[in-house]
Scaffold this motif. Structure first.
Motif, PDB file in Angstrom:
ATOM      1  N   LYS A 152      47.012  73.886  97.766  1.00  0.00           N
ATOM      2  CA  LYS A 152      45.776  74.231  97.077  1.00  0.00           C
ATOM      3  C   LYS A 152      44.813  74.945  98.024  1.00  0.00           C
ATOM      4  CE  LYS A 152      46.593  72.713  93.017  1.00  0.00           C
ATOM      5  NZ  LYS A 152      46.923  73.665  92.000  1.00  0.00           N
ATOM      6  N   LEU A 153      44.437  76.143  97.624  1.00  0.00           N
ATOM      7  CA  LEU A 153      43.435  76.921  98.335  1.00  0.00           C
ATOM      8  C   LEU A 153      42.163  76.944  97.499  1.00  0.00           C
ATOM      9  CD1 LEU A 153      45.727  79.951  99.258  1.00  0.00           C
ATOM     10  CD2 LEU A 153      44.833  78.250 100.857  1.00  0.00           C
ATOM     11  N   LYS A 154      41.066  77.399  98.088  1.00  0.00           N
ATOM     12  CA  LYS A 154      39.829  77.542  97.323  1.00  0.00           C
ATOM     13  C   LYS A 154      39.999  78.582  96.221  1.00  0.00           C
ATOM     14  CE  LYS A 154      36.854  76.153 101.097  1.00  0.00           C
ATOM     15  NZ  LYS A 154      35.953  76.578 102.145  1.00  0.00           N
ATOM     16  N   VAL A 155      40.807  79.586  96.500  1.00  0.00           N
ATOM     17  CA  VAL A 155      41.136  80.612  95.510  1.00  0.00           C
ATOM     18  C   VAL A 155      42.554  80.305  95.034  1.00  0.00           C
ATOM     19  CG1 VAL A 155      41.510  83.079  95.149  1.00  0.00           C
ATOM     20  CG2 VAL A 155      39.708  82.299  96.704  1.00  0.00           C
ATOM     21  N   PRO A 156      42.768  80.217  93.720  1.00  0.00           N
ATOM     22  CA  PRO A 156      44.108  79.842  93.251  1.00  0.00           C
ATOM     23  C   PRO A 156      45.177  80.871  93.615  1.00  0.00           C
ATOM     24  CG  PRO A 156      42.604  80.223  91.401  1.00  0.00           C
ATOM     25  CD  PRO A 156      41.832  80.442  92.645  1.00  0.00           C
ATOM     26  N   VAL A 157      46.354  80.362  93.905  1.00  0.00           N
ATOM     27  CA  VAL A 157      47.515  81.218  94.126  1.00  0.00           C
ATOM     28  C   VAL A 157      48.066  81.571  92.750  1.00  0.00           C
ATOM     29  CG1 VAL A 157      49.864  81.327  95.050  1.00  0.00           C
ATOM     30  CG2 VAL A 157      48.062  80.145  96.337  1.00  0.00           C
ATOM     31  N   VAL A 158      48.259  82.850  92.510  1.00  0.00           N
ATOM     32  CA  VAL A 158      48.790  83.312  91.227  1.00  0.00           C
ATOM     33  C   VAL A 158      50.117  84.003  91.491  1.00  0.00           C
ATOM     34  CG1 VAL A 158      48.403  84.824  89.248  1.00  0.00           C
ATOM     35  CG2 VAL A 158      46.469  83.618  90.295  1.00  0.00           C
ATOM     36  N   VAL A 159      51.148  83.551  90.807  1.00  0.00           N
ATOM     37  CA  VAL A 159      52.482  84.122  90.954  1.00  0.00           C
ATOM     38  C   VAL A 159      52.678  85.170  89.866  1.00  0.00           C
ATOM     39  CG1 VAL A 159      54.954  83.644  90.759  1.00  0.00           C
ATOM     40  CG2 VAL A 159      53.462  82.082  92.032  1.00  0.00           C
ATOM     41  N   GLU A 160      53.134  86.321  90.280  1.00  0.00           N
ATOM     42  CA  GLU A 160      53.475  87.378  89.333  1.00  0.00           C
ATOM     43  C   GLU A 160      54.994  87.478  89.309  1.00  0.00           C
ATOM     44  OE1 GLU A 160      53.284  92.068  89.652  1.00  0.00           O
ATOM     45  OE2 GLU A 160      51.278  91.201  89.390  1.00  0.00           O
ATOM     46  N   ALA A 161      55.585  87.122  88.193  1.00  0.00           N
ATOM     47  CA  ALA A 161      57.041  87.150  88.069  1.00  0.00           C
ATOM     48  C   ALA A 161      57.471  88.418  87.345  1.00  0.00           C
ATOM     49  CB  ALA A 161      57.528  85.925  87.306  1.00  0.00           C
ATOM     50  N   LYS A 162      58.511  89.020  87.865  1.00  0.00           N
ATOM     51  CA  LYS A 162      59.079  90.228  87.270  1.00  0.00           C
ATOM     52  C   LYS A 162      60.584  90.064  87.199  1.00  0.00           C
ATOM     53  CE  LYS A 162      55.601  93.412  89.081  1.00  0.00           C
ATOM     54  NZ  LYS A 162      55.400  94.616  89.896  1.00  0.00           N
ATOM     55  N   ASP A 171      60.127  94.545  85.155  1.00  0.00           N
ATOM     56  CA  ASP A 171      59.066  94.362  84.171  1.00  0.00           C
ATOM     57  C   ASP A 171      58.482  92.980  84.353  1.00  0.00           C
ATOM     58  OD1 ASP A 171      59.352  96.857  82.757  1.00  0.00           O
ATOM     59  OD2 ASP A 171      61.220  96.037  81.906  1.00  0.00           O
ATOM     60  N   ARG A 172      57.195  92.880  84.156  1.00  0.00           N
ATOM     61  CA  ARG A 172      56.502  91.596  84.285  1.00  0.00           C
ATOM     62  C   ARG A 172      57.001  90.634  83.204  1.00  0.00           C
ATOM     63  NH1 ARG A 172      50.110  91.507  85.414  1.00  0.00           N
ATOM     64  NH2 ARG A 172      50.242  89.754  86.826  1.00  0.00           N
ATOM     65  N   ILE A 173      57.176  89.408  83.604  1.00  0.00           N
ATOM     66  CA  ILE A 173      57.624  88.367  82.658  1.00  0.00           C
ATOM     67  C   ILE A 173      56.405  87.675  82.091  1.00  0.00           C
ATOM     68  CG2 ILE A 173      58.903  86.227  82.420  1.00  0.00           C
ATOM     69  CD1 ILE A 173      60.688  87.171  84.678  1.00  0.00           C
TER      70      ILE A 173
END
Length: 173
Positions: A152-162, A171-173
């Protein structure tokens, strides 16, 4: 490129060299405005360099150390390289630690070496999987959830799946 370059100590001369048609004065003005806009960032980076000069090492958020005794060198180029390394280390090493923690958790959850889902390689902060087409929707949410929640960071980690047949046709899933 510009953002990371300036963040990690790129000079006006270096910025000019990377942006065709930009003068050194314009590059210097951009850098000045960047740090005026993000004054807290500027203060943080100065603090990192100051503390590293005092202690001889820099530490990331989870405790990893990098010793940089050359930060007190009398040689400008040696000292400057160490200052850039000190600035870079807390960010880059934390990113590396997070991806390693995620890979360990994925292994614990048996998501890296299945007949229909295999981890092929790591590229910086990305993981490349080979997943059978019919099971992509089964595995990707599990993988993304682990990667987003491993630390957990102060800014959320966002995963971009393709997904795709190759890196050019994703292509983005």
């Amino acid at each position: 490129t510009i953002n990371f370059g300036v963040l990690y100590g790129l000079s006006a001369y270096g910025l000019k060299a990377r942006i065709p048609g930009v003068s050194q004065d314009a590059a210097a003005e951009f850098i000045d405005r960047y740090f005026e806009t993000y004054s807290k960032l500027s203060e943080y980076l100065e603090e990192v360099v100051r503390d590293t000069k005092r202690t001889g090492f820099v530490r990331n958020e989870i405790g990893r150390l990098r010793f940089l005794p050359e930060i007190n060198s009398s040689q400008f180029q040696v000292r400057s390289a160490a200052e850039r390394a000190a600035i870079n280390m807390p960010f880059q090493s934390l990113s590396a630690d997070i991806i390693k923690m995620a890979m360990n958790k994925l292994a614990d959850e048996d998501l890296i070496n299945k007949p229909d889902c295999r981890l092929l390689l790591q590229v910086h902060d990305e993981l490349v999987f080979e997943i059978r087409e019919e099971t992509v929707e089964k595995y990707v949410p599990q993988i993304a959830k682990i990667m987003e929640n491993i630390y957990k960071l102060k800014v959320p980690v966002v995963v971009e799946a393709k997904a795709g047949d190759n890196w050019e046709e994703m292509d983005r899933i």
